[in-house]
Design an enzyme around this catalytic site. Sequence first.
Site, short mmCIF file in Angstrom:
data_model
loop_
_atom_site.label_atom_id
_atom_site.label_comp_id
_atom_site.label_asym_id
_atom_site.label_seq_id
_atom_site.Cartn_x
_atom_site.Cartn_y
_atom_site.Cartn_z
N VAL A 279 40.31 30.39 45.35
CA VAL A 279 40.52 31.35 46.13
C VAL A 279 41.09 32.54 45.13
O VAL A 279 41.59 32.35 44.17
CB VAL A 279 42.01 30.93 47.03
CG1 VAL A 279 41.49 29.84 47.95
CG2 VAL A 279 43.17 30.43 46.28
N SER A 280 41.01 33.48 45.86
CA SER A 280 41.13 34.78 45.08
C SER A 280 42.63 35.10 44.97
O SER A 280 42.94 36.00 44.10
CB SER A 280 40.49 35.93 45.91
OG SER A 280 39.16 35.77 45.75
#
Length: 505
Positions: free
Chosen positions: A10-11
């Site tokens: 995930v970012s």
Amino acid sequence: MKKFFGYIRVSTIKQGEQGVSLNEQRDAISSYSQRHGLTITEWFEEKETAAKRGRPVFNQMMRLLRQGRADGVIIHKIDRSARNLKDWADLGELIDRKIEVHFANENLDMHSRGGRLSADIQAVVAADFIRNLKEETRKGFYGRIKQGLYPLPAPLGYLDMGKGKPKEPDPAKAPLVRKAFELYGTGKYTLESLANEMYFLGLRNRNEKKVSISGLSVVLNNPFYIGLIKLKSTGETFLGVHKAIISKTLFDRVRRILNGKLNARTQKHNFLFCRLIVCKYCGYSLIGETQKGNTYYRCHTKQCPTSCFREEAIEDKILKKFATIQFHEQEIAYMRNKVAQLKDDWETKQKEQINVLELNLSHLKVRINNLTDAYIDRLIEKEVFEERKDSLLMEKRALEEKLAEIKEKAKSVPDKLSKFLELAGSVYLSYKMGITEEKRDLLKTVTSNRLVDGKNIEIALNLPFQEVANRHEIPNGAPYRYRPRTGLNMLFDRLVQHFSLSIEN
């Protein structure tokens, strides 16, 4: 059955804590492995952006794959692995070494020419997407900065008021931050002692814990508190629209102390003249010591011919110097009358000063605009531009403060002159009756140099006080009967000029 790693990313850390995206990726990869008869032996979770290389979890997984710890890796989508092209090239290297790379969301054969070409195209698109996103984010960030807004979390002492709104001083913490500047500006605190003092007074960081030494250093070096925004990453400085907590004068003093240009050391012994009397030969301060109930000051440089001085001898010299500043009753009445006359026409002079300062501000804005144009036209380098702009913005802030003070009549010459005459008239008794700290403060205010030369003590008064001490000198050969009044007239004119310049400069 072949063994594979599962990689999910995930970012942002926030996305990872919420877990929705990670769970969705894990479920998709698990379903893919079951359909194709692949076994997931280890999961690798990353909570970092892929816009920059150096993802620790991804790099660890790549090393293990090169060591043959698994037959391959299953990733949710190409854009989970390839938002920068160097990482995509590393994956291509694995594929060339016959290590299998699968994408659960794309039906691609990575060992065929068509599959590799299709994947390469998607990787390039993903990399272009993140570059464009980064550029748009940067534009939005600088757009807010140029409006005077700070789009990052509020520094200690300020509150976030929402997007598109300036930071507001925290009613609870802003006074404590101001107090931290004021205490450190006295030169009596180290960062460590200041941290302890501010914790005792109630200052806490965002986690409601003690503000660390490094945290205090960040606060004391941050021009945000005087109304400027400085980006640490680029060194760029911008005018902010938020309310300043402290004055530029205080900020400059604190910064000089932090840079070592002013002494900021706590004193173990409370000697009256500690670090106030300097040897004329070596330039070092005389050291105080107690012997048989008496306090002495001596220079510890062996080559210097400076004698040892008793504290009483130094005080006697200072009192004699201060006695020359005292006014007689007739002089006090005369000077008060002159101040009253000055107040009557001060409003006109004040308007003239305001006009001068506003003109200087206007010229300064033109200089800033010209500097910006020169940078845009590539006539000067960015480093030179930022250095000059920072200096001009500091100068602009100082002029704005002076203009505000004059408009509020807080620094009018008659008011300053009245306070000065009051201090000059009482300095002798104030020093004689004062406690140690009050005496030290008076010495710093009234005198400029305190030197010892061999057996002699030299005390030099600051300029306005020296003018008062010299008021009895014969003015331009005037007749005897006119000397006192002429001397006072000349003194008054010089004091007016001195305090006018102190406002303008």
